[in-house]
Scaffold this motif. Structure first.
Motif, PDB file in Angstrom:
ATOM      1  N   THR A 160       1.033   5.340 -11.630  1.00 49.65           N
ATOM      2  CA  THR A 160       1.345   6.152 -12.798  1.00 49.65           C
ATOM      3  C   THR A 160       1.682   7.571 -12.372  1.00 49.65           C
ATOM      4  O   THR A 160       1.194   8.071 -11.346  1.00 49.65           O
ATOM      5  N   LEU A 161       2.555   8.188 -13.143  1.00 50.34           N
ATOM      6  CA  LEU A 161       2.887   9.597 -12.968  1.00 50.34           C
ATOM      7  C   LEU A 161       2.558  10.274 -14.294  1.00 50.34           C
ATOM      8  O   LEU A 161       3.193   9.986 -15.313  1.00 50.34           O
ATOM      9  N   HIS A 162       1.563  11.131 -14.276  1.00 49.93           N
ATOM     10  CA  HIS A 162       1.101  11.779 -15.499  1.00 49.93           C
ATOM     11  C   HIS A 162       1.604  13.216 -15.550  1.00 49.93           C
ATOM     12  O   HIS A 162       1.509  13.948 -14.557  1.00 49.93           O
ATOM     13  N   ILE A 163       2.122  13.574 -16.704  1.00 46.79           N
ATOM     14  CA  ILE A 163       2.648  14.921 -16.913  1.00 46.79           C
ATOM     15  C   ILE A 163       1.712  15.632 -17.891  1.00 46.79           C
ATOM     16  O   ILE A 163       1.460  15.125 -19.001  1.00 46.79           O
ATOM     17  N   PHE A 192       5.482  12.632  -4.417  1.00 55.09           N
ATOM     18  CA  PHE A 192       4.191  12.121  -3.965  1.00 55.09           C
ATOM     19  C   PHE A 192       4.390  10.900  -3.074  1.00 55.09           C
ATOM     20  O   PHE A 192       5.313  10.123  -3.270  1.00 55.09           O
ATOM     21  N   VAL A 193       3.461  10.781  -2.123  1.00 56.48           N
ATOM     22  CA  VAL A 193       3.363   9.584  -1.292  1.00 56.48           C
ATOM     23  C   VAL A 193       1.956   9.038  -1.481  1.00 56.48           C
ATOM     24  O   VAL A 193       0.977   9.740  -1.227  1.00 56.48           O
ATOM     25  N   LEU A 194       1.848   7.798  -1.931  1.00 59.96           N
ATOM     26  CA  LEU A 194       0.546   7.172  -2.208  1.00 59.96           C
ATOM     27  C   LEU A 194       0.395   5.995  -1.267  1.00 59.96           C
ATOM     28  O   LEU A 194       1.230   5.093  -1.255  1.00 59.96           O
ATOM     29  N   LEU A 195      -0.674   6.011  -0.467  1.00 60.33           N
ATOM     30  CA  LEU A 195      -0.766   5.047   0.631  1.00 60.33           C
ATOM     31  C   LEU A 195      -2.026   4.199   0.608  1.00 60.33           C
ATOM     32  O   LEU A 195      -2.293   3.482   1.575  1.00 60.33           O
ATOM     33  N   SER A 196      -2.823   4.290  -0.441  1.00 55.03           N
ATOM     34  CA  SER A 196      -4.008   3.437  -0.467  1.00 55.03           C
ATOM     35  C   SER A 196      -4.452   3.235  -1.896  1.00 55.03           C
ATOM     36  O   SER A 196      -4.124   4.013  -2.794  1.00 55.03           O
ATOM     37  N   ASN A 197      -5.224   2.176  -2.101  1.00 46.81           N
ATOM     38  CA  ASN A 197      -5.726   1.898  -3.430  1.00 46.81           C
ATOM     39  C   ASN A 197      -6.610   3.046  -3.899  1.00 46.81           C
ATOM     40  O   ASN A 197      -7.458   3.525  -3.158  1.00 46.81           O
ATOM     41  N   GLY A 198      -6.374   3.482  -5.118  1.00 38.53           N
ATOM     42  CA  GLY A 198      -7.167   4.576  -5.661  1.00 38.53           C
ATOM     43  C   GLY A 198      -6.654   5.956  -5.312  1.00 38.53           C
ATOM     44  O   GLY A 198      -7.242   6.959  -5.718  1.00 38.53           O
ATOM     45  N   ALA A 199      -5.558   6.017  -4.553  1.00 34.94           N
ATOM     46  CA  ALA A 199      -5.022   7.325  -4.170  1.00 34.94           C
ATOM     47  C   ALA A 199      -4.606   8.089  -5.425  1.00 34.94           C
ATOM     48  O   ALA A 199      -4.011   7.536  -6.339  1.00 34.94           O
ATOM     49  N   VAL A 200      -4.947   9.358  -5.443  1.00 35.81           N
ATOM     50  CA  VAL A 200      -4.558  10.250  -6.540  1.00 35.81           C
ATOM     51  C   VAL A 200      -4.073  11.550  -5.912  1.00 35.81           C
ATOM     52  O   VAL A 200      -4.747  12.115  -5.043  1.00 35.81           O
ATOM     53  N   LYS A 201      -2.899  11.986  -6.357  1.00 38.05           N
ATOM     54  CA  LYS A 201      -2.379  13.249  -5.848  1.00 38.05           C
ATOM     55  C   LYS A 201      -1.880  14.077  -7.016  1.00 38.05           C
ATOM     56  O   LYS A 201      -1.345  13.546  -7.983  1.00 38.05           O
ATOM     57  N   GLN A 202      -2.063  15.392  -6.892  1.00 39.20           N
ATOM     58  CA  GLN A 202      -1.651  16.292  -7.961  1.00 39.20           C
ATOM     59  C   GLN A 202      -0.880  17.458  -7.392  1.00 39.20           C
ATOM     60  O   GLN A 202      -1.204  17.980  -6.321  1.00 39.20           O
ATOM     61  N   GLU A 203       0.150  17.841  -8.136  1.00 35.47           N
ATOM     62  CA  GLU A 203       0.922  19.027  -7.787  1.00 35.47           C
ATOM     63  C   GLU A 203       1.368  19.663  -9.089  1.00 35.47           C
ATOM     64  O   GLU A 203       2.194  19.100  -9.816  1.00 35.47           O
ATOM     65  N   GLY A 204       0.780  20.811  -9.393  1.00 33.94           N
ATOM     66  CA  GLY A 204       1.142  21.485 -10.631  1.00 33.94           C
ATOM     67  C   GLY A 204       0.807  20.624 -11.842  1.00 33.94           C
ATOM     68  O   GLY A 204      -0.315  20.144 -11.994  1.00 33.94           O
ATOM     69  N   ARG A 205       1.786  20.399 -12.693  1.00 32.93           N
ATOM     70  CA  ARG A 205       1.572  19.628 -13.920  1.00 32.93           C
ATOM     71  C   ARG A 205       1.736  18.129 -13.723  1.00 32.93           C
ATOM     72  O   ARG A 205       1.678  17.358 -14.683  1.00 32.93           O
ATOM     73  N   ASP A 224       0.815  -1.218   0.000  1.00 29.34           N
ATOM     74  CA  ASP A 224       0.000   0.000   0.000  1.00 29.34           C
ATOM     75  C   ASP A 224       0.843   1.261   0.000  1.00 29.34           C
ATOM     76  O   ASP A 224       0.320   2.345   0.225  1.00 29.34           O
ATOM     77  N   ARG A 225       2.150   1.126  -0.171  1.00 26.42           N
ATOM     78  CA  ARG A 225       3.022   2.301  -0.102  1.00 26.42           C
ATOM     79  C   ARG A 225       3.789   2.435  -1.394  1.00 26.42           C
ATOM     80  O   ARG A 225       4.533   1.534  -1.799  1.00 26.42           O
ATOM     81  N   LEU A 226       3.617   3.586  -2.023  1.00 25.04           N
ATOM     82  CA  LEU A 226       4.332   3.849  -3.265  1.00 25.04           C
ATOM     83  C   LEU A 226       4.727   5.322  -3.264  1.00 25.04           C
ATOM     84  O   LEU A 226       3.929   6.197  -2.914  1.00 25.04           O
ATOM     85  N   TYR A 227       5.979   5.565  -3.622  1.00 24.14           N
ATOM     86  CA  TYR A 227       6.530   6.927  -3.585  1.00 24.14           C
ATOM     87  C   TYR A 227       7.028   7.321  -4.974  1.00 24.14           C
ATOM     88  O   TYR A 227       7.497   6.468  -5.738  1.00 24.14           O
ATOM     89  N   TRP A 228       6.960   8.604  -5.251  1.00 28.82           N
ATOM     90  CA  TRP A 228       7.570   9.153  -6.471  1.00 28.82           C
ATOM     91  C   TRP A 228       8.571  10.231  -6.068  1.00 28.82           C
ATOM     92  O   TRP A 228       8.279  11.082  -5.217  1.00 28.82           O
ATOM     93  N   TYR A 229       9.748  10.166  -6.721  1.00 28.66           N
ATOM     94  CA  TYR A 229      10.813  11.117  -6.461  1.00 28.66           C
ATOM     95  C   TYR A 229      11.304  11.694  -7.780  1.00 28.66           C
ATOM     96  O   TYR A 229      11.251  11.054  -8.830  1.00 28.66           O
TER      97      TYR A 229
END
Lengths: 111, 118
Positions: free
Chosen positions: A73-76, A47-60, A30-35
């Motif tokens: 996924t990391l969407h640009i 980003f820190v993603l800690l649950s199924n379906g988690a979605v986080k956005q910052e800028g683009r 349940d833990r996935l990180y983007w650097y």
């Protein structure tokens, strides 16, 4: 054996375009990180993603996690040159503090 | 304060030398990590300390010796290294995985120590 696979490993794209980086992992968690990492620098947490379906956005940038598919996924959106860097996903264990990185995606955005 | 401080920033050592890398955090984190990163490669996990005890050793050669003197400090002692050990060594800290859900769950990395073995 745990595998954390990113694709693509290299991406050259035009400014203004959209693209997605994929991170598949073999062991459920349940833990996935983007650097982000710039050349010669350390790792910057995106980003820190800690649950199924988690979605986080910052800028683009927008990140999501599907634990059932073992996929993040990391969407640009509308890329700009400043986003050129290497992007890593990192898997975090549910049973211990192990954090394992994918191979990274080297992103080059052409002005 | 979300800082992980690593010293020295750069280190050049001979193959017979003994040196140490140091890492400090004051966020109350109970998990601390050492990673090794070669150019154009991902960080490779070396060691994890959880509550000041070594919890993970990823089969690292004994010429690397970690130490956690207290909850804020992490050292990596280096002895009889080889030129192929030249790399960026990154320290990180976080809440332990049992407390990773919730605020402050980011894993923070230091700026790294650039090691050259000659």
């Amino acid at each position: 054996e745990l595998k954390v696979e990113q694709n693509p490993l290299f991406l050259s794209m035009q400014e203004g375009k959209n693209y997605t980086i994929y991170c598949n992992y073999s062991t459920t968690s349940d833990r996935l990180y983007w650097y982000r990492q710039d050349p010669g620098k350390s790792l910057e947490s995106l980003f820190v993603l800690l649950s199924n379906g988690a979605v986080k956005q910052e800028g683009r940038l927008m990140a999501s996690l599907d634990t059932k598919a073992r996929l993040s996924t990391l969407h640009i959106t509308a890329a700009v040159h400043d986003l050129s860097a290497t992007y890593f996903c990192a898997w975090g264990g549910n049973r211990d503090d192990k954090i394992i990185f994918g191979k990274g995606t080297r992103l080059h955005i052409l002005p | 304060d979300t800082e992980v401080t690593q010293t020295p920033k750069h280190l050049v050592m001979g193959m017979t030398n003994k040196k140490s890398l140091k890492c400090e955090q004051h966020m109350g984190h109970r998990a601390m990590y050492w990673y090794k990163q070669k150019a154009k490669k991902p960080p490779e996990l070396m060691f994890v300390y959880s509550y000041e005890k070594l919890s993970i050793n990823e089969s690292v050669p004994s010429r690397f010796s970690p130490e956690c003197p207290n909850s804020s400090l992490l050292n990596l002692h280096l002895h009889a290294l080889q030129p192929e050990d030249s790399a960026l060594y990154l320290c990180a800290s976080s809440q332990d995985f049992r407390r990773s859900v919730g605020p402050g769950n980011t894993i923070y990395f230091g700026e790294g120590s650039w090691l050259t073995v000659v």
